[in-house]
Design an enzyme around this catalytic site. Structure first.
Site, PDB file in Angstrom:
ATOM      1  N   ASP A  10       2.915   2.155 -10.410  1.00  0.00           N
ATOM      2  CA  ASP A  10       1.745   1.293 -10.491  1.00  0.00           C
ATOM      3  C   ASP A  10       1.182   1.404 -11.905  1.00  0.00           C
ATOM      4  O   ASP A  10       1.360   2.420 -12.582  1.00  0.00           O
ATOM      5  CB  ASP A  10       0.709   1.735  -9.445  1.00  0.00           C
ATOM      6  CG  ASP A  10      -0.378   0.703  -9.230  1.00  0.00           C
ATOM      7  OD1 ASP A  10      -0.342  -0.354  -9.894  1.00  0.00           O
ATOM      8  OD2 ASP A  10      -1.272   0.954  -8.418  1.00  0.00           O
ATOM      9  N   SER A  11       0.476   0.375 -12.328  1.00  0.00           N
ATOM     10  CA  SER A  11      -0.003   0.324 -13.712  1.00  0.00           C
ATOM     11  C   SER A  11      -1.218   1.203 -13.968  1.00  0.00           C
ATOM     12  O   SER A  11      -1.597   1.416 -15.110  1.00  0.00           O
ATOM     13  CB  SER A  11      -0.364  -1.118 -14.079  1.00  0.00           C
ATOM     14  OG  SER A  11      -1.526  -1.521 -13.369  1.00  0.00           O
TER      15      SER A  11
ATOM     16  N   TYR B 197      -5.746  -0.116 -10.615  1.00  0.00           N
ATOM     17  CA  TYR B 197      -6.615   0.170  -9.473  1.00  0.00           C
ATOM     18  C   TYR B 197      -7.350   1.492  -9.662  1.00  0.00           C
ATOM     19  O   TYR B 197      -8.538   1.605  -9.371  1.00  0.00           O
ATOM     20  CB  TYR B 197      -5.795   0.201  -8.178  1.00  0.00           C
ATOM     21  CG  TYR B 197      -6.622   0.501  -6.955  1.00  0.00           C
ATOM     22  CD1 TYR B 197      -7.391  -0.490  -6.352  1.00  0.00           C
ATOM     23  CD2 TYR B 197      -6.659   1.787  -6.414  1.00  0.00           C
ATOM     24  CE1 TYR B 197      -8.165  -0.217  -5.239  1.00  0.00           C
ATOM     25  CE2 TYR B 197      -7.429   2.075  -5.302  1.00  0.00           C
ATOM     26  CZ  TYR B 197      -8.186   1.059  -4.715  1.00  0.00           C
ATOM     27  OH  TYR B 197      -8.957   1.354  -3.612  1.00  0.00           O
TER      28      TYR B 197
ATOM     29  N   GLN C  52      -3.759 -11.920  -8.009  1.00  0.00           N
ATOM     30  CA  GLN C  52      -5.122 -11.553  -7.655  1.00  0.00           C
ATOM     31  C   GLN C  52      -5.845 -12.817  -7.164  1.00  0.00           C
ATOM     32  O   GLN C  52      -5.208 -13.769  -6.767  1.00  0.00           O
ATOM     33  CB  GLN C  52      -5.832 -10.886  -8.835  1.00  0.00           C
ATOM     34  CG  GLN C  52      -5.314  -9.498  -9.162  1.00  0.00           C
ATOM     35  CD  GLN C  52      -5.607  -8.448  -8.088  1.00  0.00           C
ATOM     36  OE1 GLN C  52      -6.380  -8.677  -7.160  1.00  0.00           O
ATOM     37  NE2 GLN C  52      -4.968  -7.294  -8.210  1.00  0.00           N
TER      38      GLN C  52
ATOM     39  N   ASP D  95       3.861  -0.116   0.210  1.00  0.00           N
ATOM     40  CA  ASP D  95       3.531   1.280  -0.076  1.00  0.00           C
ATOM     41  C   ASP D  95       2.151   1.570   0.469  1.00  0.00           C
ATOM     42  O   ASP D  95       1.327   0.661   0.616  1.00  0.00           O
ATOM     43  CB  ASP D  95       3.541   1.562  -1.583  1.00  0.00           C
ATOM     44  CG  ASP D  95       2.254   1.079  -2.250  1.00  0.00           C
ATOM     45  OD1 ASP D  95       1.405   1.926  -2.591  1.00  0.00           O
ATOM     46  OD2 ASP D  95       2.072  -0.144  -2.394  1.00  0.00           O
TER      47      ASP D  95
ATOM     48  N   CYS E  98      15.270  12.444  12.520  1.00  0.00           N
ATOM     49  CA  CYS E  98      14.610  13.340  11.550  1.00  0.00           C
ATOM     50  C   CYS E  98      14.552  14.720  12.176  1.00  0.00           C
ATOM     51  O   CYS E  98      13.964  14.905  13.256  1.00  0.00           O
ATOM     52  CB  CYS E  98      13.211  12.824  11.229  1.00  0.00           C
ATOM     53  SG  CYS E  98      12.195  13.969  10.259  1.00  0.00           S
TER      54      CYS E  98
ATOM     55  N   HIS F  18       7.157  14.021   9.069  1.00  0.00           N
ATOM     56  CA  HIS F  18       7.312  13.197  10.279  1.00  0.00           C
ATOM     57  C   HIS F  18       6.796  11.775  10.055  1.00  0.00           C
ATOM     58  O   HIS F  18       7.486  10.798  10.382  1.00  0.00           O
ATOM     59  CB  HIS F  18       6.589  13.809  11.473  1.00  0.00           C
ATOM     60  CG  HIS F  18       6.386  12.801  12.549  1.00  0.00           C
ATOM     61  ND1 HIS F  18       7.400  12.394  13.385  1.00  0.00           N
ATOM     62  CD2 HIS F  18       5.303  12.034  12.871  1.00  0.00           C
ATOM     63  CE1 HIS F  18       6.949  11.434  14.182  1.00  0.00           C
ATOM     64  NE2 HIS F  18       5.685  11.212  13.889  1.00  0.00           N
TER      65      HIS F  18
END
Length: 379
Positions: A95-96, A99, A197, A274, A314, A343
């Site tokens: 990410d830049s 935020y 945006q 994400d 898992c 988990h």
């Protein structure tokens, strides 16, 4: 080396869900995909070996703001980039930091040039410009790098949202120009994703989507839709953006979200997601499972000796019992945070993998409608 490529493997007949393949110089990513967040080069409470072997993460995130402050670009360059520094040799997205500058930094001042801000760590003053953020991400060396943007809060006034969007577009032009002037540092291709945006105003969202689509980037991101707006509004504007963005490029919905948010986003045509939710909520004792949501601190689990989730591939989820994990949380043992984080991430990766299989099988839409009420159950 080659730029990022994207190929569609299948599209659901009853929704806009897609299964695809992203190819980068550090490996292949099968979409739809969830990307664990490794803000400072580390996914909290999880080792890289566990990300490889148990979670099978295909790509992880880093953050420009945090990595710039610690350990700093000098250290990252001396290491040969973040891949060598943290030992993760599959794809990375950064990410830049836009935020974080607006949410964490203090005494910030936004100008046409960029953002002057005060570090949340030691109060030192820094200037982020589109050019400097591209330079920092060159030093980090991620496969996918994000444009420097301004993320307006929710709610925002229309005038502010429009000016913010227009500034983001001008900054984007400068990001592309800077990358054209500077070569990749480490011998592989970095790919810039621009960010839509426009807050929650349809005309602004449409205008921003059209501008970003016209840039012909290797992939595109939808920003500003995980900042407190109602879920239905998030879905409405995600759909609007996806309908305008090119179908032959991956679409990334930033910062989203719950398992059901992700499934709805997939149904609208999103490929990449994400969120800190699986690890953050896990560290606080909330587990996402194939049967519903578990608050593992509840006393009801004290004598439940069934494993956390036998349906996941898992080892951690199929080895430890709910009773033991509850005991670890009550006793404030660090192992509790690790088990819950592994988990939850494994569950999120299972979810998008299953969604992909359902898209290819042709029954994604009906599966989604059936499974979301199950996933929302509070056990």
């Amino acid at each position: 080396m080659a730029a990022l490529s994207f190929e569609l493997a299948g599209v659901d007949s009853n929704s806009k869900a897609r299964a695809g393949v992203i190819t980068t110089d550090h490996g292949v990513i099968q979409t739809p995909i969830f990307m664990p967040v490794g803000t400072v080069g580390s996914v909290k409470a999880v080792t890289q070996q566990q990300l490889y072997s148990e979670i099978n993460a295909q790509i992880i995130l880093g953050n420009t703001y945090h990595l710039y402050l610690r350990p700093g670009v000098d250290v990252l360059e001396a290491a040969g980039g973040l891949h060598h520094f943290n030992g993760w040799h599959r794809p990375i997205l950064t990410d830049s930091g836009g935020y974080q500058v607006f949410s964490l930094a203090e005494n910030r001042k936004i100008t046409e040039q960029g953002v002057l801000f005060q570090s949340h760590i030691d109060g030192s003053r820094h200037l982020f410009t589109p050019e400097s953020v591209m330079d920092i991400q060159r030093s980090i060396g991620a496969d996918i790098i994000m444009a420097f943007d301004e993320c307006p809060p929710y709610p925002s006034e229309y005038t502010y949202a429009r000016k913010s969007m227009e500034l983001t577009h001008r900054w984007l032009d400068r990001c592309f120009a800077r990358l054209a002037e500077t070569p990749d540092k480490y011998g592989y291709t970095q790919n810039l994703f621009p960010i839509i945006q426009g807050s929650t105003f349809p005309d602004l969202r449409r205008a921003s989507s059209e501008y970003i689509a016209s840039c012909n980037a290797t992939g595109n991101a939808i920003g500003g839709l995980s900042v407190g707006e109602p879920e239905e509004m998030m879905y409405e504007y995600t759909a609007l953006c996806c309908d305008i963005l090119p179908a032959d490029k991956p679409r990334y919905l930033m910062g989203v979200g719950t398992p059901w948010n992700i499934l709805e986003g997939i149904s609208l045509g999103v490929d990449m997601f994400d969120c800190v939710m699986p690890t953050r909520n896990g560290r606080n004792g909330m587990l996402f499972t194939t049967q519903g949501v578990v608050n593992i601190r509840n006393k009801k689990w004290a004598t439940d000796f069934s494993v956390i989730d036998p349906s996941l591939d898992c080892e951690t989820s199929r080895y430890y019992t709910k009773a033991y994990l509850r005991h670890l949380f009550v006793a404030n043992e660090i192992l509790a945070l690790q088990i819950a984080s592994i988990h939850n991430l494994a569950f999120y990766l299972w979810l998008v993998k299953e969604a992909r299989l359902r898209i290819l099988a042709g029954d994604f839409d009906s599966w989604k409608k059936n499974i979301i009420p199950v996933l929302k159950q509070r056990l």
